[in-house]
Design an enzyme around this catalytic site. Sequence first.
Site, PDB file in Angstrom:
ATOM      1  N   SER A   1      48.768 -23.187  46.735  1.00  0.00           N
ATOM      2  CA  SER A   1      49.338 -22.151  46.005  1.00  0.00           C
ATOM      3  C   SER A   1      50.486 -22.484  45.174  1.00  0.00           C
ATOM      4  CB  SER A   1      49.828 -21.186  47.307  1.00  0.00           C
ATOM      5  OG  SER A   1      48.702 -20.267  47.445  1.00  0.00           O
TER       6      SER A   1
ATOM      7  N   LYS B   1      50.311 -22.245  41.470  1.00  0.00           N
ATOM      8  CA  LYS B   1      50.377 -20.817  41.120  1.00  0.00           C
ATOM      9  C   LYS B   1      51.330 -20.709  39.974  1.00  0.00           C
ATOM     10  CE  LYS B   1      48.179 -18.607  44.948  1.00  0.00           C
ATOM     11  NZ  LYS B   1      48.485 -17.790  46.067  1.00  0.00           N
TER      12      LYS B   1
ATOM     13  N   TYR C   1      39.532 -21.689  40.069  1.00  0.00           N
ATOM     14  CA  TYR C   1      40.764 -21.348  40.610  1.00  0.00           C
ATOM     15  C   TYR C   1      40.999 -22.312  41.875  1.00  0.00           C
ATOM     16  CZ  TYR C   1      43.891 -19.257  44.077  1.00  0.00           C
ATOM     17  OH  TYR C   1      44.777 -18.966  45.205  1.00  0.00           O
TER      18      TYR C   1
ATOM     19  N   TYR D   1      55.865 -15.112  49.415  1.00  0.00           N
ATOM     20  CA  TYR D   1      55.059 -14.095  50.023  1.00  0.00           C
ATOM     21  C   TYR D   1      56.011 -12.994  50.846  1.00  0.00           C
ATOM     22  CZ  TYR D   1      51.640 -17.629  49.122  1.00  0.00           C
ATOM     23  OH  TYR D   1      51.029 -18.623  48.593  1.00  0.00           O
TER      24      TYR D   1
ATOM     25  N   VAL E   1      49.066 -23.668  51.299  1.00  0.00           N
ATOM     26  CA  VAL E   1      48.510 -23.647  52.435  1.00  0.00           C
ATOM     27  C   VAL E   1      48.350 -25.042  53.190  1.00  0.00           C
ATOM     28  CG1 VAL E   1      46.082 -23.560  51.731  1.00  0.00           C
ATOM     29  CG2 VAL E   1      46.926 -22.085  53.834  1.00  0.00           C
TER      30      VAL E   1
HETATM   31  N1  GLN Z   1      43.561 -22.017  47.885  1.00  0.00           N
HETATM   32  C1  GLN Z   1      44.226 -21.252  48.707  1.00  0.00           C
HETATM   33  C2  GLN Z   1      43.729 -19.745  48.722  1.00  0.00           C
HETATM   34  O1  GLN Z   1      43.388 -19.194  47.615  1.00  0.00           O
HETATM   35  C3  GLN Z   1      45.784 -21.045  48.417  1.00  0.00           C
HETATM   36  C4  GLN Z   1      46.528 -20.138  49.201  1.00  0.00           C
HETATM   37  C5  GLN Z   1      47.845 -20.797  49.616  1.00  0.00           C
HETATM   38  O2  GLN Z   1      48.117 -21.872  49.452  1.00  0.00           O
HETATM   39  N2  GLN Z   1      48.681 -20.065  50.301  1.00  0.00           N
HETATM   40  O3  GLN Z   1      43.418 -19.131  49.484  1.00  0.00           O
END
Ligand code: GLN
Length: 414
Positions: A63, A66, A190, A242, A260
């Site tokens: 993430s 992003k 993605y 978050y 994550v």
């Molecule tokens: N690739 C993970 C997902 O889309 C990324 C989520 C994350 O890092 N929190 O669920």
Amino acid sequence: MRTPVPDYLQEVLGGCTADGGAVADDVPELAAADPDRLAVALTTLDGVTYSAGDDDVLFTVQSISKPFAYALALQDRGLAAVLEVVGTEPSGDAFNEISLEPGTGRPRNPMINIGAITTHSLVGEPGLAGAARSERLRRGLSAFAGRELVVDEAVLESEMGTAHRNLALAHMVRSRGTVTEDPTVLVREYTRQCALLVDVRDLAVMAATLAHHGVNPVTGERVVGARVARQVLSVMATCGMYDAAGDWLSVVGIPAKSGVAGGILGALPGEVGIGTFSPRLDRFGNSTRGVRVCERLSEDMGLHLMGMAPAGLAVVREVGLVHDDGGGTAWRAVLQGPVTFSGGERVLRELARIGADGVDVVLDLTRVSQVDDVGRRMLLEGVRRLGLDGHAVSVVDPELMLVVEDVGTPGPAR
Ligand code: GLN
């Protein structure tokens, strides 16, 4: 001597022994990570990186990609076009929540999955899709990191095997017409974006590029415009962690993004870029020890957005009448440091004290380190007004601080 900064980072890691939570287990390839890894890196805005711990261990960016995909979308499509499709409100929900903004039907922000999947589709020229768009993303993130990043194909395949929820999110935005492409392809690309491999030093440089108004401090490359970097940092500050975002902003005070796989990236504007890595996650999906390391850095080093030092108070170093050898007299102001609004106001107040007796004025900028657009306009307006009042003004400006240089135009959202 040896700078104590690396020793300090080592000590911070040593103090963050208490771990908790668990390695993400919904993706088999991530569940296999060594949970005890721990690393931290810090990049200054003149391009020096310090690191400690497992600083050469690669992990997937997840993430943390992003905000950078958001930056590239803003750069490629412009702020207005992106805002039309993805909002900027914190959701207060978990990262993979199935939620859209009531009324507009937009994903609430680009940091939760539904917003990030949508943002992915906005990278590149309209019409760019699939592998070509993923390459634009890979190259873009590589420019932020200052080296060529590659995809971990094993993590990509592993995550695609369990991507049911992201597929649901993609189908949801597809059903509303927010995206127009095949949801399966979109989720795959993605997920490829999330599977780029980085180490903590990469994260620190990527963060420093945002903190440095979009210019990579190591390579010198302008990756995105200053307005884009500001937008990304703002959204990171409110939505990056978050449902823990409010606590994070008040306690740590550094715009940040977690992933994550255990990474956290923190970017303090005008100050420093930070990367941490430790795979066990708390209940919000943020790295447990990474959060602790960031808390300590913020606390020990005064790295808090709301606690930044006053910028303008020391701008006037010397001021008053000076006499030259030939018996002439001039009113001289010696300025120093960066000149922004508050410093510019201080200087204008000094200039306003000069009497209407036609005395010559010298404005010495030799010690000025930086002038932003507002500071420049304020100083030039002061010079103009003194001229109108009949003063001969000379500006000592060896570094051409008051000259606007043409830095080129990388994209529509500068
Ligand atoms: N690739 C993970 C997902 O889309 C990324 C989520 C994350 O890092 N929190 O669920």
